[in-house]
Design an enzyme around this catalytic site. Structure first.
Site, mmCIF file in Angstrom:
data_model
loop_
_atom_site.group_PDB
_atom_site.id
_atom_site.type_symbol
_atom_site.label_atom_id
_atom_site.label_comp_id
_atom_site.label_asym_id
_atom_site.label_seq_id
_atom_site.Cartn_x
_atom_site.Cartn_y
_atom_site.Cartn_z
ATOM 1 N NE ARG A 143 151.938 13.772 46.364
ATOM 2 C CZ ARG A 143 150.633 13.585 46.345
ATOM 3 N NH1 ARG A 143 149.994 13.166 47.439
ATOM 4 N NH2 ARG A 143 149.941 13.805 45.260
ATOM 5 C CE1 TYR A 183 159.998 8.703 42.101
ATOM 6 C CE2 TYR A 183 157.740 9.308 42.614
ATOM 7 C CZ TYR A 183 158.770 9.170 41.700
ATOM 8 O OH TYR A 183 158.564 9.509 40.381
ATOM 9 N N GLY A 184 160.094 11.392 45.868
ATOM 10 C CA GLY A 184 159.365 12.649 45.697
ATOM 11 C C GLY A 184 158.864 13.276 46.981
ATOM 12 N N GLY A 185 157.560 13.583 46.972
ATOM 13 C CA GLY A 185 156.949 14.284 48.089
ATOM 14 C C GLY A 185 157.081 13.559 49.423
ATOM 15 C CE LYS A 217 153.518 18.138 45.962
ATOM 16 N NZ LYS A 217 152.804 19.074 45.136
ATOM 17 C CG HIS A 262 149.067 21.373 44.882
ATOM 18 N ND1 HIS A 262 148.349 20.246 44.507
ATOM 19 C CD2 HIS A 262 150.312 21.176 44.399
ATOM 20 C CE1 HIS A 262 149.121 19.429 43.845
ATOM 21 N NE2 HIS A 262 150.315 19.956 43.750
ATOM 22 C CB SER A 287 149.052 15.334 42.055
ATOM 23 O OG SER A 287 149.225 15.921 43.324
ATOM 24 C CB ALA A 288 149.373 13.951 37.430
ATOM 25 C CB CYS A 289 145.229 17.924 37.073
ATOM 26 S SG CYS A 289 144.521 16.388 37.685
ATOM 27 C CB THR A 333 154.409 21.074 34.974
ATOM 28 O OG1 THR A 333 154.565 20.682 36.345
ATOM 29 C CG2 THR A 333 155.780 21.307 34.366
ATOM 30 C CG ASN A 334 151.624 20.241 30.445
ATOM 31 O OD1 ASN A 334 152.113 20.121 29.332
ATOM 32 N ND2 ASN A 334 151.657 19.272 31.331
ATOM 33 C CG ASP A 381 153.942 21.220 42.859
ATOM 34 O OD1 ASP A 381 152.942 20.751 42.292
ATOM 35 O OD2 ASP A 381 154.400 20.738 43.908
ATOM 36 C CB SER A 384 158.402 8.349 35.222
ATOM 37 O OG SER A 384 157.707 8.692 34.046
ATOM 38 N NE ARG A 385 155.662 13.347 39.678
ATOM 39 C CZ ARG A 385 154.717 14.268 39.840
ATOM 40 N NH1 ARG A 385 154.995 15.545 39.704
ATOM 41 N NH2 ARG A 385 153.488 13.907 40.123
ATOM 42 N N GLY A 427 149.023 24.797 24.586
ATOM 43 C CA GLY A 427 149.219 26.187 24.144
ATOM 44 C C GLY A 427 147.919 26.914 23.852
HETATM 45 P P1 GTP Z 1 152.060 17.611 39.975
HETATM 46 O O1 GTP Z 1 153.486 17.892 39.666
HETATM 47 O O2 GTP Z 1 151.780 16.172 40.252
HETATM 48 O O3 GTP Z 1 151.482 18.477 41.049
HETATM 49 O O4 GTP Z 1 151.201 17.826 38.630
HETATM 50 P P2 GTP Z 1 150.942 19.001 37.581
HETATM 51 O O5 GTP Z 1 149.611 19.616 37.900
HETATM 52 O O6 GTP Z 1 152.101 19.897 37.422
HETATM 53 O O7 GTP Z 1 150.735 18.144 36.269
HETATM 54 P P3 GTP Z 1 151.320 18.277 34.794
HETATM 55 O O8 GTP Z 1 151.296 19.669 34.243
HETATM 56 O O9 GTP Z 1 152.632 17.626 34.758
HETATM 57 O O10 GTP Z 1 150.210 17.409 34.037
HETATM 58 C C1 GTP Z 1 150.469 16.181 33.587
HETATM 59 C C2 GTP Z 1 149.366 15.572 32.768
HETATM 60 O O11 GTP Z 1 148.326 16.479 32.383
HETATM 61 C C3 GTP Z 1 149.938 15.028 31.488
HETATM 62 O O12 GTP Z 1 149.351 13.778 31.250
HETATM 63 C C4 GTP Z 1 149.519 16.050 30.459
HETATM 64 O O13 GTP Z 1 149.476 15.490 29.190
HETATM 65 C C5 GTP Z 1 148.148 16.475 30.965
HETATM 66 N N1 GTP Z 1 147.774 17.832 30.516
HETATM 67 C C6 GTP Z 1 148.318 19.000 30.918
HETATM 68 N N2 GTP Z 1 147.730 20.066 30.314
HETATM 69 C C7 GTP Z 1 146.766 19.545 29.518
HETATM 70 C C8 GTP Z 1 145.783 20.127 28.650
HETATM 71 O O14 GTP Z 1 145.676 21.341 28.482
HETATM 72 N N3 GTP Z 1 144.941 19.258 28.012
HETATM 73 C C9 GTP Z 1 145.022 17.904 28.178
HETATM 74 N N4 GTP Z 1 144.168 17.133 27.524
HETATM 75 N N5 GTP Z 1 145.936 17.331 28.991
HETATM 76 C C10 GTP Z 1 146.783 18.129 29.646
HETATM 77 C C1 SPV Z 2 152.364 15.978 43.461
HETATM 78 O O1 SPV Z 2 152.103 14.766 43.582
HETATM 79 O O2 SPV Z 2 151.481 16.873 43.573
HETATM 80 C C2 SPV Z 2 153.743 16.399 43.120
HETATM 81 C C3 SPV Z 2 154.787 15.397 43.120
HETATM 82 O O3 SPV Z 2 153.975 17.574 42.879
HETATM 83 S S1 SPV Z 2 155.363 14.950 44.691
HETATM 84 O O4 SPV Z 2 156.392 15.875 45.090
HETATM 85 O O5 SPV Z 2 155.890 13.594 44.582
HETATM 86 O O6 SPV Z 2 154.285 15.008 45.643
HETATM 87 MN MN MN Z 3 152.131 18.871 43.037
#
Ligand code: GTP
Ligand code: SPV
Ligand code: MN
Length: 614
Positions: free
Chosen positions: A73, A225-227, A234, A254, A276-278, A281-282, A301, A395-396, A522
């Site tokens: 984005r 790309y994506g968002g 978004k 979000h 994002s990426a924090c 999803t996990n 999300d 990458s997604r 987990g």
């Molecule tokens: P967007 O789709 O961008 O909105 O992101 P998201 O919040 O869904 O992120 P996602 O769950 O894909 O997180 C991705 C990153 O967070 C990866 O690098 C994971 O390894 C890291 N991560 C997720 N959960 C944990 C956790 O409990 N501990 C640690 N150390 N890293 C984590």
């Molecule tokens: C984010 O960046 O928070 C995402 C991926 O969920 S995107 O749809 O590309 O914005």
């Molecule tokens: Mn997101």
């Protein structure tokens, strides 16, 4: 072509399509029905043009490589267009650059988008087909859902929107001709495309992602790309969504949504906002490590939430698929995601194996020996000695949601699921304890407003700076953040609402050795267990601290975990928090200046006082 079908549509939709057809001058128009046959036809076209490749190891999985200039984005090119600037962004202090969104007037932006001299939309689809995508955000027929129509010249976008949203003929049948969100997207590159060396049309120099809240329009140019290009996500569900939520009295956030069931069989739903990426999803697909616990996914999300007539906050997931971060995903961190992505999935900017499988950082132990790896740029025989990642960090995978083995039975309930707790969190290598609870709603809104997190690859930021990311929404606010805070605060004064408890978590605190103090993934069940018990009203497991309520020393269930430095993990260092208070105060003063809501200033003063007294 397809003129008879366009003529069968409602007059407003017809007018929208005709106007954009005249502007973009596509060769053809194709109205998407969302069928399997239609998708196969499009996938084959992408394979023929070498934009997409099959991953033969799995069932109907594909890999796409973008132009390296179009991988995330672009916040710096994303605008909200309103007559008055202050409706969109707070007025920063004199001489300070505003960092809470970008504003442009609708007139100026329309000129930049549609006037010949700016070389964007006029004629941009020459030689290409304009696809008409009717899509629904939320379960079809839910009172919380919204319908949009996206026009695009990208097959990748059509295919991805088919995964990410409910799309096609059934949505078209339900579309109210007087009430749909108008979305226009172009990759910004008429045919024949210039030879960039990549089979990925885009136009990074001219990329803009724009939103017009007054007319419920989204216009996006230059990025595939994506968002930036899947406009339901978004752009509609968060930016326009937050404006609609303000006007109609609900929340567009979000946030992931999940159900958790304790060993006694009691169930609660929570929603959690991480940048994002924090880790959304996990957490959404969590595999509990505590015996007897069950976790089920509603969304990973975006959450649309509204109080029902009984005062219960109910949430729906407006999406229909996952657009998840690939790197770091593996059988131990997220087995449910791994099971979700082995059919009908499109992978973007991951690496490819010689045995026809995918690869990204984190899968080292899960691939057969002696396979050669082609990196995301197409370089063969990648080796980790190159010092470069095989897959792009952003990458997604794009996968249908119903393939996830732990979907909640109620994930498509049009009424939404009842939310007991709201969780906020970010990547905080220092100072921030694993979990704490806000004292009350107003304090919780303050905690969410003052959130910070280390930058990630999901946007164009460089380096690992700790950035302010209030509510994990900084890139997604559809209107002035000061008013957004007031919207949140306003619910405290409404009668008969069962306001959820608010928590803050941090999976990412590091010890003096630079390693994560908490195993995460987990094991986060242990934190959810504490949150669950707090929602049940257990008093004796929490103790006040300057920043909020912390678990009492033995209140977290750590049974079966190895050695954890709990004291370091839970500590609230005074010096660190005095600095934190200063940073938050400076942020509010710089970014919101005189618009800071008085309740927020009050909470900040209280926090400072408590930290000083500690
Ligand atoms: P967007 O789709 O961008 O909105 O992101 P998201 O919040 O869904 O992120 P996602 O769950 O894909 O997180 C991705 C990153 O967070 C990866 O690098 C994971 O390894 C890291 N991560 C997720 N959960 C944990 C956790 O409990 N501990 C640690 N150390 N890293 C984590
Ligand atoms: C984010 O960046 O928070 C995402 C991926 O969920 S995107 O749809 O590309 O914005
Ligand atoms: Mn997101």
């Amino acid at each position: 072509m397809n003129d008879r079908r366009v003529e069968s549509l409602g007059p407003q939709l017809q007018a929208f399509i005709r106007e954009k057809q005249a502007l973009c001058q596509p060769e053809n128009i194709h109205i998407c029905d969302g069928s399997q046959e239609e998708n196969e036809y499009m996938v084959n076209q992408m394979i023929e043009s070498k934009m997409m490749k099959r991953l033969p190891l799995y069932e109907d999985c594909f890999i796409v490589r973008t132009d390296p200039a179009d991988v995330a984005r672009v916040e710096s090119k994303t605008f909200i267009c309103t007559d008055r600037r202050e409706d969109t962004i707070p007025t920063p202090a004199l001489g300070v650059e505003g960092k809470l969104g970008k504003w442009e007037s609708p007139e100026t932006m329309r000129e930049k988008l549609f006037d010949e001299s700016f070389e964007r939309f006029p004629g941009c689809m020459k030689g290409r087909t304009m696809y008409v995508i009717p899509f629904c955000m939320g379960p079809l027929g839910s009172p919380l859902s919204k319908i949009g129509v996206q026009l695009t010249d990208s097959l990748y976008v059509v295919s991805s929107m088919r995964i990410m949203t409910r799309m096609g003929a059934e949505v078209m049948n339900r579309l109210d001709d007087n009430n749909f969100v108008r979305c226009l997207h172009s990759v910004g590159q008429p045919l024949p495309a210039p030879d960039t060396g990549y089979v990925w049309p885009c136009n990074p120099e001219k990329t803009v992602i724009t939103h017009f809240p007054a007319t419920r329009e989204i216009v996006s140019f230059g990025s595939g790309y994506g968002g930036n290009s899947l406009l339901g996500k978004k752009c509609l569900a968060l930016r326009l969504g937050s404006v609609m939520a303000r006007d109609e009295g609900w929340f567009a956030e979000h946030m992931l949504i999940m159900g958790i069931t304790n060993p006694a069989g009691e169930k609660r739903y929570i929603a959690a906002a991480f940048p994002s990426a924090c880790g959304k999803t996990n957490l959404a697909m969590l595999n509990p490590t505590l015996p007897g616990w069950k976790a089920e996914c509603v969304g990973d999300d975006i959450a649309w939430m509204k109080f029902d007539e009984n005062g219960v906050l109910r949430a729906i997931n407006p999406e229909f698929g996952f657009f998840g971060v690939a790197p770091g995903t593996n059988m131990s961190s997220n087995p449910n995601a791994m099971k979700t992505v082995t059919k009908n999935t499109v992978f973007t900017n991951v690496a490819e194996r010689s045995d026809g499988g995918f690869f990204w950082e984190g899968l080292e132990k899960e691939i057969p020996p002696n396979v050669a790896i082609t990196d995301w740029l197409g370089n063969e025989n990648w080796s980790k000695d190159s010092g470069k990642p095989a897959a792009h960090p952003n990458s997604r995978f794009c996968a249908p949601i119903d393939q996830c083995p732990v979907m909640d039975p109620a994930w498509e309930d049009p009424a939404g699921v009842p939310i007991s707790a709201l969780i906020f969190g970010g990547r905080r290598p220092q100072g921030m304890p694993l979990v704490y609870e806000a004292f009350n709603w107003q304090h919780g809104v303050f905690v969410a407003s003052s959130m910070r997190s280390e930058a990630t690859a999901a946007a164009e930021h460089k380096g690992k700076v700790i950035m302010h990311d209030p509510f994990a929404m900084r890139p997604f606010f559809g209107y002035n953040f000061a008013n957004y805070i007031k919207h949140w605060l306003s619910f405290e004064d409404k009668p008969n609402l069962q306001l959820p408890k608010i928590f803050h978590v941090n999976w990412f605190r590091k010890g003096s050795n630079g390693k994560f103090l908490w195993p995460g993934f987990g094991e986060n069940t242990r934190v959810l267990d504490w949150i669950f018990r707090r929602c049940d009203g257990q008093e004796d497991i929490a103790t006040p601290s300057p920043i909020g309520l912390l678990p009492k020393p033995d209140a977290l269930n750590l049974e079966g975990l190895g050695k954890i430095e709990m004291e370091e993990l839970m500590s609230v260092p005074k010096e660190y928090w005095l600095d934190e208070v200063q940073a938050i105060r400076k942020y509010f003063n710089d970014q919101l200046s005189t618009d800071v809501p008085s309740q927020i200033t009050q909470e900040l003063d209280n926090l400072e006082e408590r930290v000083k007294q500690s």
